[in-house]
Design an enzyme around this catalytic site. Structure first.
Site, PDB file in Angstrom:
ATOM      1  N   ASP A 119       0.896  -1.236   0.028  1.00 52.91           N
ATOM      2  CA  ASP A 119      -0.040  -0.163  -0.069  1.00 52.91           C
ATOM      3  C   ASP A 119       0.875   1.246   0.064  1.00 52.91           C
ATOM      4  OD1 ASP A 119      -2.197  -1.693   0.214  1.00 52.91           O
ATOM      5  OD2 ASP A 119      -2.160  -1.721   2.213  1.00 52.91           O
ATOM      6  N   LYS A 173       1.893   1.946  -4.973  1.00 52.37           N
ATOM      7  CA  LYS A 173       2.390   1.520  -6.366  1.00 52.37           C
ATOM      8  C   LYS A 173       1.338   1.571  -7.467  1.00 52.37           C
ATOM      9  CE  LYS A 173       2.524  -2.535  -4.158  1.00 52.37           C
ATOM     10  NZ  LYS A 173       2.197  -2.142  -2.984  1.00 52.37           N
ATOM     11  N   GLY A 174       0.060   1.416  -7.252  1.00 49.94           N
ATOM     12  CA  GLY A 174      -0.755   1.875  -8.482  1.00 49.94           C
ATOM     13  C   GLY A 174      -0.743   2.964  -8.851  1.00 49.94           C
ATOM     14  N   ASN A 210      -5.201 -10.178  -3.547  1.00 50.81           N
ATOM     15  CA  ASN A 210      -4.998  -9.726  -2.330  1.00 50.81           C
ATOM     16  C   ASN A 210      -4.402  -8.122  -2.448  1.00 50.81           C
ATOM     17  OD1 ASN A 210      -2.736 -10.580  -3.532  1.00 50.81           O
ATOM     18  ND2 ASN A 210      -1.417 -11.550  -1.676  1.00 50.81           N
ATOM     19  N   GLY A 257      -4.600  -4.429  -3.810  1.00 59.97           N
ATOM     20  CA  GLY A 257      -5.623  -3.499  -3.934  1.00 59.97           C
ATOM     21  C   GLY A 257      -4.733  -1.991  -4.453  1.00 59.97           C
ATOM     22  N   HIS A 258      -4.860  -1.767  -5.595  1.00 60.64           N
ATOM     23  CA  HIS A 258      -4.064  -0.653  -6.135  1.00 60.64           C
ATOM     24  C   HIS A 258      -5.152   0.697  -6.470  1.00 60.64           C
ATOM     25  CE1 HIS A 258      -0.546  -3.270  -7.156  1.00 60.64           C
ATOM     26  NE2 HIS A 258      -0.724  -3.262  -5.906  1.00 60.64           N
ATOM     27  N   ARG A 311       2.655 -28.900  -6.660  1.00 61.99           N
ATOM     28  CA  ARG A 311       2.491 -29.243  -8.007  1.00 61.99           C
ATOM     29  C   ARG A 311       1.211 -29.929  -8.246  1.00 61.99           C
ATOM     30  NH1 ARG A 311       8.154 -32.057  -7.666  1.00 61.99           N
ATOM     31  NH2 ARG A 311       7.093 -32.074  -5.264  1.00 61.99           N
ATOM     32  N   GLN A 344       2.182  -5.908  -3.257  1.00 59.94           N
ATOM     33  CA  GLN A 344       2.639  -6.226  -1.914  1.00 59.94           C
ATOM     34  C   GLN A 344       3.994  -5.271  -1.765  1.00 59.94           C
ATOM     35  OE1 GLN A 344       1.423  -9.401  -3.600  1.00 59.94           O
ATOM     36  NE2 GLN A 344      -0.550  -8.439  -2.888  1.00 59.94           N
ATOM     37  N   LYS A 346       2.699  10.384  -0.412  1.00 55.44           N
ATOM     38  CA  LYS A 346       1.852  10.937   0.697  1.00 55.44           C
ATOM     39  C   LYS A 346       2.646  11.823   1.774  1.00 55.44           C
ATOM     40  CE  LYS A 346      -1.593   8.057   1.495  1.00 55.44           C
ATOM     41  NZ  LYS A 346      -2.761   6.925   1.717  1.00 55.44           N
ATOM     42  N   GLY A 356      -0.391  14.105  -3.271  1.00 54.34           N
ATOM     43  CA  GLY A 356      -1.747  13.926  -3.070  1.00 54.34           C
ATOM     44  C   GLY A 356      -2.272  12.632  -4.108  1.00 54.34           C
TER      45      GLY A 356
HETATM   46  P1  GDP Z   1      -0.692   0.375  -3.561  1.00 55.77           P
HETATM   47  O1  GDP Z   1      -1.370  -1.107  -2.867  1.00 55.77           O
HETATM   48  O2  GDP Z   1       0.766   0.265  -3.238  1.00 55.77           O
HETATM   49  O3  GDP Z   1      -1.065   0.669  -5.196  1.00 55.77           O
HETATM   50  O4  GDP Z   1      -1.390   1.616  -2.664  1.00 55.77           O
HETATM   51  P2  GDP Z   1      -3.046   1.634  -2.367  1.00 55.77           P
HETATM   52  O5  GDP Z   1      -3.841   2.075  -3.363  1.00 55.77           O
HETATM   53  O6  GDP Z   1      -3.460   0.314  -1.495  1.00 55.77           O
HETATM   54  O7  GDP Z   1      -3.068   2.592  -1.125  1.00 55.77           O
HETATM   55  C1  GDP Z   1      -2.346   3.831  -1.581  1.00 55.77           C
HETATM   56  C2  GDP Z   1      -3.358   5.146  -1.149  1.00 55.77           C
HETATM   57  O8  GDP Z   1      -2.706   6.503  -1.102  1.00 55.77           O
HETATM   58  C3  GDP Z   1      -4.283   5.157  -2.137  1.00 55.77           C
HETATM   59  O9  GDP Z   1      -5.652   5.576  -1.749  1.00 55.77           O
HETATM   60  C4  GDP Z   1      -4.019   6.272  -3.044  1.00 55.77           C
HETATM   61  O10 GDP Z   1      -4.919   6.853  -3.765  1.00 55.77           O
HETATM   62  C5  GDP Z   1      -3.267   7.051  -2.120  1.00 55.77           C
HETATM   63  N1  GDP Z   1      -2.046   7.898  -2.477  1.00 55.77           N
HETATM   64  C6  GDP Z   1      -1.103   7.503  -3.233  1.00 55.77           C
HETATM   65  N2  GDP Z   1       0.122   8.411  -3.481  1.00 55.77           N
HETATM   66  C7  GDP Z   1      -0.660   9.455  -2.544  1.00 55.77           C
HETATM   67  C8  GDP Z   1      -0.129  10.885  -2.203  1.00 55.77           C
HETATM   68  O11 GDP Z   1       1.063  11.048  -2.609  1.00 55.77           O
HETATM   69  N3  GDP Z   1      -0.696  11.225  -1.432  1.00 55.77           N
HETATM   70  C9  GDP Z   1      -1.946  10.987  -0.932  1.00 55.77           C
HETATM   71  N4  GDP Z   1      -2.610  11.957  -0.252  1.00 55.77           N
HETATM   72  N5  GDP Z   1      -2.407  10.016  -1.180  1.00 55.77           N
HETATM   73  C10 GDP Z   1      -1.639   9.072  -2.042  1.00 55.77           C
HETATM   74  P1  IMO Z   2      -0.882  -4.237  -2.319  1.00 57.47           P
HETATM   75  O1  IMO Z   2      -0.366  -4.801  -3.613  1.00 57.47           O
HETATM   76  C1  IMO Z   2      -1.131  -4.660   2.124  1.00 57.47           C
HETATM   77  C2  IMO Z   2      -0.818  -8.580   3.596  1.00 57.47           C
HETATM   78  C3  IMO Z   2      -2.232  -9.123   4.334  1.00 57.47           C
HETATM   79  C4  IMO Z   2      -1.361 -10.158   5.445  1.00 57.47           C
HETATM   80  C5  IMO Z   2      -0.308 -10.869   4.716  1.00 57.47           C
HETATM   81  C6  IMO Z   2      -0.603 -12.055   4.337  1.00 57.47           C
HETATM   82  O2  IMO Z   2      -2.162  -3.506  -2.326  1.00 57.47           O
HETATM   83  O3  IMO Z   2       0.427  -3.374  -1.516  1.00 57.47           O
HETATM   84  P2  IMO Z   2      -2.218 -12.957   1.993  1.00 57.47           P
HETATM   85  O4  IMO Z   2      -3.823 -12.719   1.686  1.00 57.47           O
HETATM   86  O5  IMO Z   2      -1.426 -12.271   0.932  1.00 57.47           O
HETATM   87  O6  IMO Z   2      -1.939 -14.158   2.385  1.00 57.47           O
HETATM   88  O7  IMO Z   2      -2.072 -11.987   3.375  1.00 57.47           O
HETATM   89  O8  IMO Z   2      -0.113  -9.867   3.519  1.00 57.47           O
HETATM   90  N1  IMO Z   2      -1.092  -8.113   2.572  1.00 57.47           N
HETATM   91  C7  IMO Z   2      -1.192  -6.969   2.027  1.00 57.47           C
HETATM   92  N2  IMO Z   2      -1.037  -5.773   2.678  1.00 57.47           N
HETATM   93  N3  IMO Z   2      -1.139  -4.441   0.517  1.00 57.47           N
HETATM   94  C8  IMO Z   2      -1.237  -5.605   0.070  1.00 57.47           C
HETATM   95  O9  IMO Z   2      -1.271  -5.553  -1.358  1.00 57.47           O
HETATM   96  C9  IMO Z   2      -1.173  -6.923   0.691  1.00 57.47           C
HETATM   97  N4  IMO Z   2      -1.213  -8.131   0.218  1.00 57.47           N
HETATM   98  C10 IMO Z   2      -1.193  -8.897   1.155  1.00 57.47           C
HETATM   99  O10 IMO Z   2      -2.844  -7.905   5.195  1.00 57.47           O
HETATM  100  O11 IMO Z   2      -0.892  -9.203   6.607  1.00 57.47           O
HETATM  101 MG    MG Z   3      -2.951  -1.459  -2.008  1.00 57.87          MG
END
Ligand code: GDP
Ligand code: IMO
Ligand code: MG
Length: 433
Positions: free
Chosen positions: A13, A16-17, A38, A40-41, A142, A223, A330, A414
């Site tokens: 989180d 990356k997305g 698992n 969420g981008h 396997r 991840q 962020k 942002g």
């Molecule tokens: P990912 O899993 O690495 O793609 O990250 P997520 O999307 O799960 O979580 C990142 C969150 O931060 C999302 O809600 C993005 O919209 C938000 N975000 C990303 N970059 C920034 C930033 O520079 N500032 C702020 N305020 N939010 C950001």
């Molecule tokens: P993105 O790509 C944050 C965490 C889970 C748990 C552990 C194992 O959005 O950054 P799993 O379901 O993979 O067996 O869970 O890994 N986890 C993540 N935490 N962002 C993710 O993906 C994650 N994918 C798995 O919360 O602690």
């Molecule tokens: Mg995520």
């Protein structure tokens, strides 16, 4: 042949997305290589929010070929729901390409993820319950089922039957659950086959050919480094290898294909699920970071644990991934903070540790050594250049860069695609500028 990998350096989180979406405007192909739904981008484009779990973040650009590589585990129901949702929002999803070698998340994997977590009780890992661990376990054993098996119903049926023979025994006798019917699984899954048939191919060949044509390929990590099966905080990790070398395996490219390796890091640290987290804050400051940063899981909606920035982890990630630059996201979340802390080392039983300790029991008990930095108390979310940032904000970025020993090339202020600043001083991510 520029290949650019975007790798999470923390516990996922990191944004990356968003960074993938930002860079994807200038590339030809975006490849997801590891993990499954698992992930969420989140992308915010023109005020619209897209939450992608399996689809590569380049999907929003009509000229980009989005690819799901062999290292991804695919729940076809989730994938089709996601594609339908994108389609209904006017996104052309027909360009997606899916590896025939990718493994399928089966209904019994979802069931096992739930029951094993429940049985672990207090020791549970806090997985996303998307069947990820059981699917990768079957791959290693396997006995997995792959996307290509959907196109040979006889083989598919045999594999499901073989898998369920012992799994149903365990489900019913150990966990007291109902058995899963082979026919129902086959009917559901073979029903998905036609819908994706045009997309399934040898994606390793596709990606390597693009690189040979000198096209730019973005490898979108999922991840993060500290969730890596080998290098993360085991057992509180995911079941794949989100590090840079996992990208190579998961896309079917050699290590020389990665010309740039960008580490994505938040200006602080978050974690969902269980496991050690040295800089975690249990006070109002932690709540404030979570509130301002909207730190709730994209997939599960769980509140993310929050803490100060940890330079020890970033150095570790830099070493494991051969990072060539950093995208720091962020930074805007700290706009109202008077003072910030950066963890520069750990302490354990009076000893200073500059590296992540190899022993998990030590990692659970380390105490962060902090360095205090002044905040800037100005809204920076509208800044359009790095030079425009207050001196304190720049000092914070540059201290992180110094501690990591890797240049910060991108700063996020942002969630929007445009709320991103490039740093000229660090002439990185050059190929897509
Ligand atoms: P990912 O899993 O690495 O793609 O990250 P997520 O999307 O799960 O979580 C990142 C969150 O931060 C999302 O809600 C993005 O919209 C938000 N975000 C990303 N970059 C920034 C930033 O520079 N500032 C702020 N305020 N939010 C950001
Ligand atoms: P993105 O790509 C944050 C965490 C889970 C748990 C552990 C194992 O959005 O950054 P799993 O379901 O993979 O067996 O869970 O890994 N986890 C993540 N935490 N962002 C993710 O993906 C994650 N994918 C798995 O919360 O602690
Ligand atoms: Mg995520």
């Amino acid at each position: 042949m520029p290949g650019i990998a975007l790798i999470g350096t923390q516990w996922g989180d990191e944004g990356k997305g968003k960074i993938t979406d930002l860079l994807a405007g200038d590339v030809d192909m975006v490849v997801r290589c590891t993990g499954g739904d698992n992930a969420g981008h989140t992308l915010v484009v023109g005020g619209e929010t897209y939450k992608l779990r399996l689809t590569p973040s380049g999907i929003l650009y009509p000229d980009v070929t989005p690819v799901i590589g062999n290292g991804v585990v695919i729940n076809p129901r989730v994938l089709l729901e996601e594609l339908d949702s994108l389609d209904s929002r006017g996104v052309d999803v027909s360009r997606l390409r899916i590896s025939g070698n990718a493994h399928l998340v089966m209904p019994y994997h979802l069931e096992f993820d739930k029951v094993t977590e429940r049985f672990l009780g207090k020791r549970q890992l806090g997985t996303t319950k998307k069947g990820i661990g059981p699917t990768y376990a079957d791959k290693a054993m396997r006995v997995g089922v792959r996307v290509q098996d959907l196109y040979d119903p006889k083989i598919f049926g045999q594999k499901v039957e073989a898998a369920l023979r012992d799994k149903n025994q365990i489900l019913t006798r150990v966990y007291g659950r109902l058995p899963i019917e082979v026919d129902e699984v086959c009917e559901e899954y073979l029903g998905y086959a036609d819908r994706i048939v045009e997309m399934v191919c040898d994606t390793s060949l596709l990606v390597n050919e693009a690189l040979r044509r000198d096209e730019t390929v973005l490898f979108e990590g999922a991840q993060g480094t500290l969730l890596d099966l080998d290098h993360g905080t085991y057992p509180y990790v995911t079941s794949s290898n989100p590090v840079a070398t996992g990208i190579c395996t998961g896309a079917g490219v050699g290590p020389k294909a990665l010309d740039e390796i960008v580490g994505i890091t938040k200006a602080y640290v978050t974690r969902v699920g269980t496991g050690p987290f040295p800089t975690e804050l249990f006070d109002e400051t932690g709540d404030e970071i979570g509130r301002i940063g909207h730190e709730f899981g994209t997939v599960t909606g769980r509140k993310r644990r929050c803490g100060w920035f940890d330079a020890v982890l970033l150095r570790y990630a830099s070493r494991l991934n051969s990072l060539t630059s950093i995208a720091l996201t962020k930074l805007d979340v700290f706009s109202s903070f008077e003072k910030l802390q950066i963890c520069v080392a750990y302490e354990h039983q009076g000893e200073r540790l500059d590296e992540v300790p190899f022993h998990q029991s030590v990692m659970h008990h380390v105490v962060p050594v902090y360095e205090e930095m002044p905040g800037w108390r100005t809204d920076i979310s509208e800044a359009t250049s790095y030079a425009e940032l207050p001196a304190e904000a720049r000092a914070y970025v540059e201290r992180i860069e110094q501690l990591a020993g890797v240049p910060v090339g991108i700063v996020g202020v942002g969630p929007g695609r445009r709320q991103t600043l490039r740093r000229e001083a660090a002439a990185t991510v050059g190929v897509v500028q």
